[in-house]
Design a protein around this motif. Structure first.
Motif, PDB file in Angstrom:
ATOM      1  N   ARG A 145       1.854  14.402   9.599  1.00  0.00           N
ATOM      2  CA  ARG A 145       0.729  13.570   9.172  1.00  0.00           C
ATOM      3  C   ARG A 145       1.256  12.350   8.428  1.00  0.00           C
ATOM      4  O   ARG A 145       2.214  12.439   7.652  1.00  0.00           O
ATOM      5  CB  ARG A 145      -0.195  14.368   8.268  1.00  0.00           C
ATOM      6  CG  ARG A 145      -1.538  13.722   8.013  1.00  0.00           C
ATOM      7  CD  ARG A 145      -2.497  14.752   7.471  1.00  0.00           C
ATOM      8  NE  ARG A 145      -3.823  14.220   7.234  1.00  0.00           N
ATOM      9  CZ  ARG A 145      -4.851  14.950   6.820  1.00  0.00           C
ATOM     10  NH1 ARG A 145      -4.689  16.248   6.604  1.00  0.00           N
ATOM     11  NH2 ARG A 145      -6.028  14.397   6.619  1.00  0.00           N
ATOM     12  N   GLN A 146       0.624  11.215   8.648  1.00  0.00           N
ATOM     13  CA  GLN A 146       1.037   9.982   7.976  1.00  0.00           C
ATOM     14  C   GLN A 146      -0.199   9.162   7.647  1.00  0.00           C
ATOM     15  O   GLN A 146      -1.113   9.032   8.469  1.00  0.00           O
ATOM     16  CB  GLN A 146       1.988   9.175   8.861  1.00  0.00           C
ATOM     17  CG  GLN A 146       2.512   7.921   8.218  1.00  0.00           C
ATOM     18  CD  GLN A 146       3.618   7.271   9.032  1.00  0.00           C
ATOM     19  OE1 GLN A 146       4.433   6.542   8.492  1.00  0.00           O
ATOM     20  NE2 GLN A 146       3.681   7.513  10.328  1.00  0.00           N
ATOM     21  N   GLU A 147      -0.225   8.628   6.441  1.00  0.00           N
ATOM     22  CA  GLU A 147      -1.404   7.883   6.001  1.00  0.00           C
ATOM     23  C   GLU A 147      -0.978   6.755   5.075  1.00  0.00           C
ATOM     24  O   GLU A 147      -0.106   6.927   4.224  1.00  0.00           O
ATOM     25  CB  GLU A 147      -2.378   8.808   5.273  1.00  0.00           C
ATOM     26  CG  GLU A 147      -3.740   8.216   4.998  1.00  0.00           C
ATOM     27  CD  GLU A 147      -4.609   8.142   6.246  1.00  0.00           C
ATOM     28  OE1 GLU A 147      -5.379   7.183   6.359  1.00  0.00           O
ATOM     29  OE2 GLU A 147      -4.508   9.042   7.104  1.00  0.00           O
ATOM     30  N   GLU A 148      -1.599   5.587   5.266  1.00  0.00           N
ATOM     31  CA  GLU A 148      -1.403   4.471   4.348  1.00  0.00           C
ATOM     32  C   GLU A 148      -2.691   4.300   3.558  1.00  0.00           C
ATOM     33  O   GLU A 148      -3.782   4.258   4.139  1.00  0.00           O
ATOM     34  CB  GLU A 148      -1.064   3.194   5.125  1.00  0.00           C
ATOM     35  CG  GLU A 148      -0.580   2.061   4.254  1.00  0.00           C
ATOM     36  CD  GLU A 148      -0.017   0.908   5.077  1.00  0.00           C
ATOM     37  OE1 GLU A 148       1.214   0.851   5.259  1.00  0.00           O
ATOM     38  OE2 GLU A 148      -0.825   0.087   5.559  1.00  0.00           O
ATOM     39  N   LEU A 149      -2.558   4.222   2.239  1.00  0.00           N
ATOM     40  CA  LEU A 149      -3.737   4.119   1.380  1.00  0.00           C
ATOM     41  C   LEU A 149      -3.799   2.720   0.781  1.00  0.00           C
ATOM     42  O   LEU A 149      -3.178   2.455  -0.252  1.00  0.00           O
ATOM     43  CB  LEU A 149      -3.681   5.177   0.276  1.00  0.00           C
ATOM     44  CG  LEU A 149      -3.577   6.634   0.755  1.00  0.00           C
ATOM     45  CD1 LEU A 149      -3.530   7.587  -0.429  1.00  0.00           C
ATOM     46  CD2 LEU A 149      -4.737   6.998   1.670  1.00  0.00           C
ATOM     47  N   SER A 202       0.845  -1.195   0.000  1.00  0.00           N
ATOM     48  CA  SER A 202       0.000   0.000   0.000  1.00  0.00           C
ATOM     49  C   SER A 202       0.879   1.244   0.000  1.00  0.00           C
ATOM     50  O   SER A 202       1.836   1.326   0.781  1.00  0.00           O
ATOM     51  CB  SER A 202      -0.889   0.019   1.251  1.00  0.00           C
ATOM     52  OG  SER A 202      -1.708  -1.128   1.320  1.00  0.00           O
ATOM     53  N   VAL A 219       3.662  10.512   3.839  1.00  0.00           N
ATOM     54  CA  VAL A 219       4.047  11.205   5.072  1.00  0.00           C
ATOM     55  C   VAL A 219       4.234  12.679   4.761  1.00  0.00           C
ATOM     56  O   VAL A 219       4.929  13.036   3.801  1.00  0.00           O
ATOM     57  CB  VAL A 219       5.346  10.625   5.665  1.00  0.00           C
ATOM     58  CG1 VAL A 219       5.676  11.315   6.989  1.00  0.00           C
ATOM     59  CG2 VAL A 219       5.233   9.121   5.866  1.00  0.00           C
ATOM     60  N   LYS A 220       3.631  13.538   5.567  1.00  0.00           N
ATOM     61  CA  LYS A 220       3.756  14.990   5.410  1.00  0.00           C
ATOM     62  C   LYS A 220       4.569  15.541   6.584  1.00  0.00           C
ATOM     63  O   LYS A 220       4.258  15.277   7.748  1.00  0.00           O
ATOM     64  CB  LYS A 220       2.371  15.633   5.395  1.00  0.00           C
ATOM     65  CG  LYS A 220       2.376  17.158   5.466  1.00  0.00           C
ATOM     66  CD  LYS A 220       2.909  17.771   4.185  1.00  0.00           C
ATOM     67  CE  LYS A 220       2.554  19.257   4.089  1.00  0.00           C
ATOM     68  NZ  LYS A 220       3.153  20.084   5.158  1.00  0.00           N
ATOM     69  N   LEU A 242      -2.070  17.445   0.550  1.00  0.00           N
ATOM     70  CA  LEU A 242      -1.070  17.670   1.595  1.00  0.00           C
ATOM     71  C   LEU A 242       0.089  18.545   1.137  1.00  0.00           C
ATOM     72  O   LEU A 242       0.766  19.169   1.955  1.00  0.00           O
ATOM     73  CB  LEU A 242      -0.520  16.327   2.090  1.00  0.00           C
ATOM     74  CG  LEU A 242      -1.487  15.387   2.803  1.00  0.00           C
ATOM     75  CD1 LEU A 242      -0.743  14.154   3.302  1.00  0.00           C
ATOM     76  CD2 LEU A 242      -2.173  16.090   3.968  1.00  0.00           C
ATOM     77  N   ARG A 256       2.380   4.591   1.065  1.00  0.00           N
ATOM     78  CA  ARG A 256       2.398   5.311   2.349  1.00  0.00           C
ATOM     79  C   ARG A 256       2.797   6.762   2.081  1.00  0.00           C
ATOM     80  O   ARG A 256       3.766   7.023   1.368  1.00  0.00           O
ATOM     81  CB  ARG A 256       3.361   4.646   3.324  1.00  0.00           C
ATOM     82  CG  ARG A 256       3.297   5.193   4.736  1.00  0.00           C
ATOM     83  CD  ARG A 256       3.880   4.187   5.728  1.00  0.00           C
ATOM     84  NE  ARG A 256       5.258   3.889   5.455  1.00  0.00           N
ATOM     85  CZ  ARG A 256       6.294   4.496   6.061  1.00  0.00           C
ATOM     86  NH1 ARG A 256       6.071   5.430   6.962  1.00  0.00           N
ATOM     87  NH2 ARG A 256       7.530   4.158   5.772  1.00  0.00           N
ATOM     88  N   TYR A 307      -4.792  12.891  -2.670  1.00  0.00           N
ATOM     89  CA  TYR A 307      -4.348  13.021  -1.283  1.00  0.00           C
ATOM     90  C   TYR A 307      -2.985  13.706  -1.214  1.00  0.00           C
ATOM     91  O   TYR A 307      -2.762  14.568  -0.348  1.00  0.00           O
ATOM     92  CB  TYR A 307      -4.281  11.640  -0.626  1.00  0.00           C
ATOM     93  CG  TYR A 307      -4.082  11.691   0.867  1.00  0.00           C
ATOM     94  CD1 TYR A 307      -5.124  12.071   1.713  1.00  0.00           C
ATOM     95  CD2 TYR A 307      -2.859  11.367   1.436  1.00  0.00           C
ATOM     96  CE1 TYR A 307      -4.950  12.134   3.082  1.00  0.00           C
ATOM     97  CE2 TYR A 307      -2.669  11.420   2.811  1.00  0.00           C
ATOM     98  CZ  TYR A 307      -3.716  11.804   3.627  1.00  0.00           C
ATOM     99  OH  TYR A 307      -3.536  11.873   4.976  1.00  0.00           O
TER     100      TYR A 307
END
Length: 502
Positions: A256-260, A240, A244-245, A278, A242, A274
């Motif tokens: 901020r960190q998000e896995e899509l 997936s 990271v901002k 960001l 990943r 996304y």
């Protein structure tokens, strides 16, 4: 979710064949263990040649008429020289394959199915000898060199995309796990009205493969491209993307960190949306109207992310594409060193580890056609006179950095040399055009009064060995330059000024 092979359906389907195939065999009684080991080797290799995911030996079926007669063979209680049968066999097979004895009743009679995975990267051997099925007979593989050669060719051409992501899935679960609606939408074709036709369409695309018991395997290609949730299976969860901002220019302050966990085709637009959400913006005024503009060229970032998805090494476990957003740059990391020298990304014919995935994403307009992706990245960056992108190969990973605006006075020698080299590559991609003092000034947004400074920048790139004179005998005012590899036989790369690659 169903994930158990339906033994009765499998047996009935195989019994419906008019005769045994080379990848399955019926037996009514148990063989000696040495003979069984040879048959496992033979059927694993025959399944690979027949392009079947598995082969089978089934006890309880009369060979003459395929009648289900039952068997007294109980593999769990069978021992060979004080050792369990399956362990004894495993110790003598190379490479070790995950064969399994499965027991069930069919029409009230006990049957035993030995499921034998196909040979993968090399022929399966038993006691240091490889075997093959010829008709209904087991023979030594080296007696049939044409089969042995074919087996090696098939083994070397097997790709990650063609491997199985999830096994033994029923119709309902296939449609629940794969976002088939997105596939038909991207393909611009209507969704078939029947489940049978829908599944056949997915099979035609090599997203799924029907098993011998009528259930389905979802293949890696289908799941990577159209998974509703990549996290549904452990083996692909870390693939997936990943994001990271960071709030500054360093990694010490992630905000901020998000896995899509979305399929690459079905979710690519949401991944880009996304990242754009960001990424920092800059305020501009045009005709008195205030407007927020992306700090980084959107088209270039989009293409870099697409490249990371399709060129990553999917066999690397525990890692996947990573997008890091800083105030002054975006870094995109993918597992796997590039198959092409990173200095030749713009001009060399591209190579991908994942050709099926790359072709699929190109077909749906998610990434550029072969050879034009890096042209577009560099072009977009040059149009905005931004610092050139940077490519770093770190251990077994590739990182591409896209920068925001930076005054020419703040660019160091490495920045200028990289920009001039890629400028030369991009010009050369356009029918072998060269670069000059004039084109370099245009690249950096310099006026004519800065010709001496442009010449100094060209001298830096020349001294670094990144460019060479197109005609060493030309006068200084008429000097033109090419990428280092385009100057005759430089570095033995096989390039020449007549075209991209000789």
């Amino acid at each position: 979710m169903t994930s158990i092979m339906n033994i009765p359906d499998l047996v009935r389907r195989l019994c419906a064949h008019p005769r045994e195939k080379e990848w399955f065999e019926f037996k009514s009684s148990y063989d000696e263990p040495e003979k069984l080991g040879q048959n496992i080797s033979a059927i694993a290799n025959a399944a690979a040649i027949s392009e079947r995911p598995n082969g089978y030996i089934i006890w309880g079926i009369r060979d003459e008429d395929h009648q289900i007669v039952g068997t007294r063979f109980k593999p769990d209680s069978k021992r060979v020289k004080k050792d369990d049968l399956d362990h004894w066999l495993s110790q003598r097979l190379d490479p070790l394959i995950n064969f399994r004895f499965l027991t069930d009743e069919v029409d009230g009679k006990p049957v035993v199915v030995l499921l034998i995975p196909r040979a993968l990267d090399r022929p399966v051997r038993f006691d240091n000898e490889a075997y093959i099925r010829v008709g209904s007979h087991t023979r030594k593989l080296n007696s049939f060199p044409e089969k042995e050669s074919l087996l090696w060719r098939l083994s070397s051409s097997r790709t990650f995309e063609s491997g199985g992501a999830i096994e033994c899935v029923n119709n309902t679960d296939v449609l629940g796990l794969l976002d088939y609606e997105s596939y038909f939408n991207l393909a611009k074709i209507p969704i078939p009205s029947s489940t049978t036709n829908l599944l056949q369409s997915l099979q035609h695309e090599n997203f799924i493969s029907q098993r011998d018991d009528g259930s389905w395997d979802i293949l890696n290609l289908g799941f990577l491209a159209f998974a509703r949730n990549l996290g549904d299976i452990n083996s692909l969860r870390r693939k997936s993307p990943r994001i990271v901002k960071y709030s500054g220019t360093g990694r010490y302050n992630g905000s901020r960190q998000e896995e899509l966990p979305v399929g690459y085709a079905t979710g690519f637009a949401s991944i880009i949306d996304y990242v754009n959400k960001l990424a920092p913006t800059d305020e501009t005024f045009n005709g008195g109207i205030r407007k927020q503009e992306p700090r980084f060229p959107t088209a270039a970032v989009r293409e870099v992310i697409a490249n990371a998805l399709i060129h990553q090494d999917l066999t690397e476990r525990g890692t996947g594409p990573l997008v890091e957003i800083f105030e002054d740059r975006i870094e995109v990391l993918n597992p796997g060193a590039p198959l092409v020298d990173s200095k030749l990304f713009v001009n060399a014919p591209p190579k991908s580890r994942n050709e099926a995935l790359a072709a699929l994403l190109r077909r749906f307009g998610i990434c550029e056609e072969l050879g034009s992706g890096w042209d577009k990245i560099v072009h977009e960056i040059e149009m905005r006179q931004l610092p050139a992108p940077r490519i770093d190969v770190i251990s077994n990973s590739t990182r591409v950095t896209v920068y925001g605006a930076k005054p020419l006075s703040k660019m160091n020698s490495d920045d200028r040399i990289r920009a001039i080299y890629l400028h030369a590559c991009l010009r050369y991609a356009d029918e072998g055009a060269s670069i000059t003092n004039t084109t370099v000034r245009q690249r950096f947004g310099m006026d004519r009064r800065n010709s001496a400074k442009a010449s100094r920048f060209l001298s830096e790139a020349l001294a670094a060995g990144d460019i060479v004179p197109a005609n060493p005998n030309a006068g200084r005012r008429f000097m033109e330059y090419l990428p280092y590899w385009a100057g005759g036989d430089a570095d033995g790369q096989g390039y020449n000024v007549a075209g991209r690659m000789s």
